[in-house]
Each structure stands twice: as C-alpha cells, then as structure tokens.
Scaffold this motif. Structure first.
Motif, PDB file in Angstrom:
ATOM      1  N   ASP A 145       5.047  -0.546 -13.260  1.00 62.93           N
ATOM      2  CA  ASP A 145       3.625  -0.865 -13.199  1.00 62.93           C
ATOM      3  C   ASP A 145       3.317  -2.108 -14.031  1.00 62.93           C
ATOM      4  OD1 ASP A 145       0.767   0.413 -12.528  1.00 62.93           O
ATOM      5  OD2 ASP A 145       0.704  -0.385 -14.556  1.00 62.93           O
TER       6      ASP A 145
ATOM      7  N   ASP B  95       0.825  -1.204   0.000  1.00 57.78           N
ATOM      8  CA  ASP B  95       0.000   0.000   0.000  1.00 57.78           C
ATOM      9  C   ASP B  95       0.859   1.254   0.000  1.00 57.78           C
ATOM     10  OD1 ASP B  95      -2.967   0.994   0.598  1.00 57.78           O
ATOM     11  OD2 ASP B  95      -1.597   2.195   1.816  1.00 57.78           O
TER      12      ASP B  95
ATOM     13  N   LYS C 233       6.311   3.376 -15.757  1.00 53.88           N
ATOM     14  CA  LYS C 233       5.424   2.578 -16.600  1.00 53.88           C
ATOM     15  C   LYS C 233       5.882   1.122 -16.643  1.00 53.88           C
ATOM     16  CE  LYS C 233       2.667   5.892 -18.184  1.00 53.88           C
ATOM     17  NZ  LYS C 233       1.203   5.913 -17.992  1.00 53.88           N
TER      18      LYS C 233
ATOM     19  N   LEU D 190       2.626   1.672  -3.423  1.00 56.03           N
ATOM     20  CA  LEU D 190       1.730   2.130  -4.485  1.00 56.03           C
ATOM     21  C   LEU D 190       1.396   3.610  -4.347  1.00 56.03           C
ATOM     22  CD1 LEU D 190      -0.763  -0.883  -4.697  1.00 56.03           C
ATOM     23  CD2 LEU D 190       1.099  -0.331  -6.243  1.00 56.03           C
ATOM     24  N   ARG D 191       1.229   4.062  -3.105  1.00 56.86           N
ATOM     25  CA  ARG D 191       0.880   5.464  -2.893  1.00 56.86           C
ATOM     26  C   ARG D 191       2.074   6.394  -3.106  1.00 56.86           C
ATOM     27  NH1 ARG D 191      -4.105   6.060  -0.409  1.00 56.86           N
ATOM     28  NH2 ARG D 191      -4.982   4.155   0.499  1.00 56.86           N
TER      29      ARG D 191
ATOM     30  N   LEU E 190       4.313   4.783  -6.909  1.00 54.65           N
ATOM     31  CA  LEU E 190       3.556   4.738  -8.159  1.00 54.65           C
ATOM     32  C   LEU E 190       2.421   5.755  -8.203  1.00 54.65           C
ATOM     33  CD1 LEU E 190       3.346   0.903  -8.897  1.00 54.65           C
ATOM     34  CD2 LEU E 190       4.912   2.596  -9.826  1.00 54.65           C
ATOM     35  N   ASN E 191       2.255   6.512  -7.116  1.00 49.85           N
ATOM     36  CA  ASN E 191       1.296   7.619  -7.072  1.00 49.85           C
ATOM     37  C   ASN E 191      -0.152   7.183  -7.308  1.00 49.85           C
ATOM     38  OD1 ASN E 191       3.437   9.502  -6.701  1.00 49.85           O
ATOM     39  ND2 ASN E 191       3.815   9.494  -8.904  1.00 49.85           N
ATOM     40  N   TYR E 192      -0.519   6.026  -6.743  1.00 50.34           N
ATOM     41  CA  TYR E 192      -1.919   5.595  -6.777  1.00 50.34           C
ATOM     42  C   TYR E 192      -2.635   6.178  -5.561  1.00 50.34           C
ATOM     43  CZ  TYR E 192      -1.230   2.128 -10.475  1.00 50.34           C
ATOM     44  OH  TYR E 192      -0.977   1.512 -11.676  1.00 50.34           O
ATOM     45  N   ASN E 193      -3.732   6.907  -5.816  1.00 47.48           N
ATOM     46  CA  ASN E 193      -4.489   7.486  -4.705  1.00 47.48           C
ATOM     47  C   ASN E 193      -5.347   6.434  -4.000  1.00 47.48           C
ATOM     48  OD1 ASN E 193      -3.519  10.113  -5.165  1.00 47.48           O
ATOM     49  ND2 ASN E 193      -5.027  10.446  -6.789  1.00 47.48           N
ATOM     50  N   ASP E 194      -5.853   5.469  -4.760  1.00 49.35           N
ATOM     51  CA  ASP E 194      -6.678   4.400  -4.183  1.00 49.35           C
ATOM     52  C   ASP E 194      -6.153   3.056  -4.695  1.00 49.35           C
ATOM     53  OD1 ASP E 194      -8.589   2.938  -2.928  1.00 49.35           O
ATOM     54  OD2 ASP E 194     -10.208   3.443  -4.323  1.00 49.35           O
ATOM     55  N   PRO E 195      -5.163   2.483  -4.014  1.00 52.24           N
ATOM     56  CA  PRO E 195      -4.495   1.280  -4.522  1.00 52.24           C
ATOM     57  C   PRO E 195      -5.180  -0.031  -4.169  1.00 52.24           C
ATOM     58  CG  PRO E 195      -3.392   2.024  -2.542  1.00 52.24           C
ATOM     59  CD  PRO E 195      -4.529   2.988  -2.787  1.00 52.24           C
TER      60      PRO E 195
ATOM     61  N   LYS F 117      -5.410  -2.701  -6.806  1.00 53.16           N
ATOM     62  CA  LYS F 117      -4.145  -3.317  -7.196  1.00 53.16           C
ATOM     63  C   LYS F 117      -3.698  -4.397  -6.210  1.00 53.16           C
ATOM     64  CE  LYS F 117      -3.241  -0.825 -10.880  1.00 53.16           C
ATOM     65  NZ  LYS F 117      -3.083  -1.416 -12.225  1.00 53.16           N
TER      66      LYS F 117
END
Length: 255
Positions: A187, A80, A184, A83-84, A87-92, A95
């Motif tokens: 990911d 978690d 990329k 990813l945040r 990879l800059n995922y706001n809601d991981p 994933k």
C-alpha cells in the motif's frame, strides 16, 4: 572403421548437446539479467547498484501481479480488481486517481519512476522504524530493521513475498505478521506515505473543545435537574397549601 564411426557419432552427439544448451541459454535467460537490462534502459546511473536492482525486481514483480492479461500495462480495471482482491479495498475509487492520474496504462517504467519520486523512497531508517511502529503496528521487529539499516528505498522488497528476507533475515516467523507487513508495504509503495500518527494540533484543539462542551453539558444538566427538583418541591408545597385552603373553605361552608 568401427572406431571412425564411433568417433563420428560422439562428435555429432556433442554438437547436438552444445546446440541444445546454447538454444536453452538464449531462449531462457535468468530473470535477473532481464531485470538489469531493463533497469539500465530506464535508470542507467543506478543499474549497477545491488540494492537498486533488488528493489527494481520487486517493482517488476508488483507490476506483474497487477497485470492480469500480461500485456505490459496495468489498466484501470486491473487496478480496481487488484485493490479489491489483494488489498481488500471495498471502495477503491479514491485510490485510482492517486495511482493512475492522467495515465490509464501503467508500465513497469511508469511504476518505477513514480516510486522513485515518492516521499517514501527518501525515508531514513528512523522514518522506516516509525512506519513499522505506527502504521504496521509491529514494533517488535524494529531491532531487525535497525540491524539491516533499512531505509525507504528497500520498501518494495517488503511488499513482495520473500521468505529469505522476512523469515531468515528479519526473523519474522509469524505468517500473519509477514502478510500484514507485506500488505502495508505494498500500500505504501503504490500510494505513498500513509497518514500514520502525526501530531495534529487541530485534532488536539477539537478534542479539548469536545471535552469542555461535554463538561459544560453535564454541569448544565446538573443545574437544570437541581432547579427542576426545587421548582417541583415548591409546586408541591403550593398545592398542599391550596388543598388546605380548599378544605378550610369546605369546613366553613358546612358550619
């Protein structure tokens, strides 16, 4: 006597130096040797292939980057955070299931086996070129990828910081492009093939339907506007006639 003492001193010094060198060699072996040993344990048939060794080293580096507490396992909380932050995922949350599945602790072996079973691992050079063009959106570097004949198996090497590969070999001098390519690739290695710009007939159909509905709506609005104007014009004419009739009645009453 002095000569014997000097000789003895030299022998002792040489023994100490040799012991120190041996201890250092044993305690601090080259990292690549550790990687080859681990790869041979996990995937013995491929542990002598140079490209496979480099890809495995990249997988180990990715795992180390995710393993914050360095205990050899990547748990859900570490995933978690990675990813945040990386990879800059706001809601991981979405994933997590694709990465962990039923396994809450991911080892290097798990990550390597998952990578080898990925669709991306078997990509051809043409598919990698399409990925670079459609997903990464850096088509200007396709020539370098083609010269190196990069297929899907080298993707982990693109997902880690490697200035020799990106700058010296691929000639990517723009740091923002290097970072974009790395993110990329990372990911893609962790979560499989991205959607990219595959031809979608359903999407095309929906687009055509939307266009038809839009044109129909415009035509209906035009017809309604025209009908409203004609109706309003008729109402005005009727009102004028009614007003004239009323005025005639008033004039007749006066007479």
């Amino acid at each position: 006597m002095d000569f014997s003492k000097s000789l003895t001193l030299w022998i002792v010094c040489l023994c100490l130096l040799k012991g120190s060198w041996t201890a250092q060699t044993i305690s601090d072996p080259p990292n690549i040797d550790n990687g080859v040993s681990e790869l041979c344990r996990i995937d013995e048939p491929h542990c002598r292939d140079g490209n496979t060794i480099l890809s495995f080293e990249a997988i180990r580096s990715i795992h180390k980057q995710m393993d914050d507490d360095a205990n050899g396992n990547v748990d859900v909380s570490e995933t978690d955070g990675f990813l945040r932050e990386d990879l800059n995922y706001n809601d991981p949350k979405a994933k997590h299931s694709s990465f962990h599945g039923d396994d809450q602790f991911i080892t290097v072996e798990d990550l390597w086996n998952t990578w080898k079973s990925s669709e991306v691992y078997n990509w051809t050079t043409d598919e990698v070129a399409k990925w670079l063009n459609d997903y990464v959106e850096l088509p200007q570097y396709q020539e370098g990828f083609s010269k190196m004949q990069f297929n899907g198996s080298v993707m982990p090497r693109l997902a880690v910081k490697n200035t020799t590969l990106t700058m010296s070999i691929l000639k990517i001098l723009d740091r923002s492009h290097v970072q974009k390519l790395q993110l990329k690739a990372l990911d893609t290695v962790l979560f499989g093939a991205p959607p990219m710009n595959k031809h979608n007939h359903l999407k095309d159909f929906m687009l055509v339907v939307s266009i038809v509905i839009g044109i129909g709506g415009c035509w209906f609005a035009y017809i309604q506007n025209r009908y409203s104007k004609e109706h309003m014009k008729k109402m005005i004419t009727d009102l004028d006639g009614l007003q004239r009739a009323e005025q005639s009645l008033i004039d007749l009453q006066k007479k």
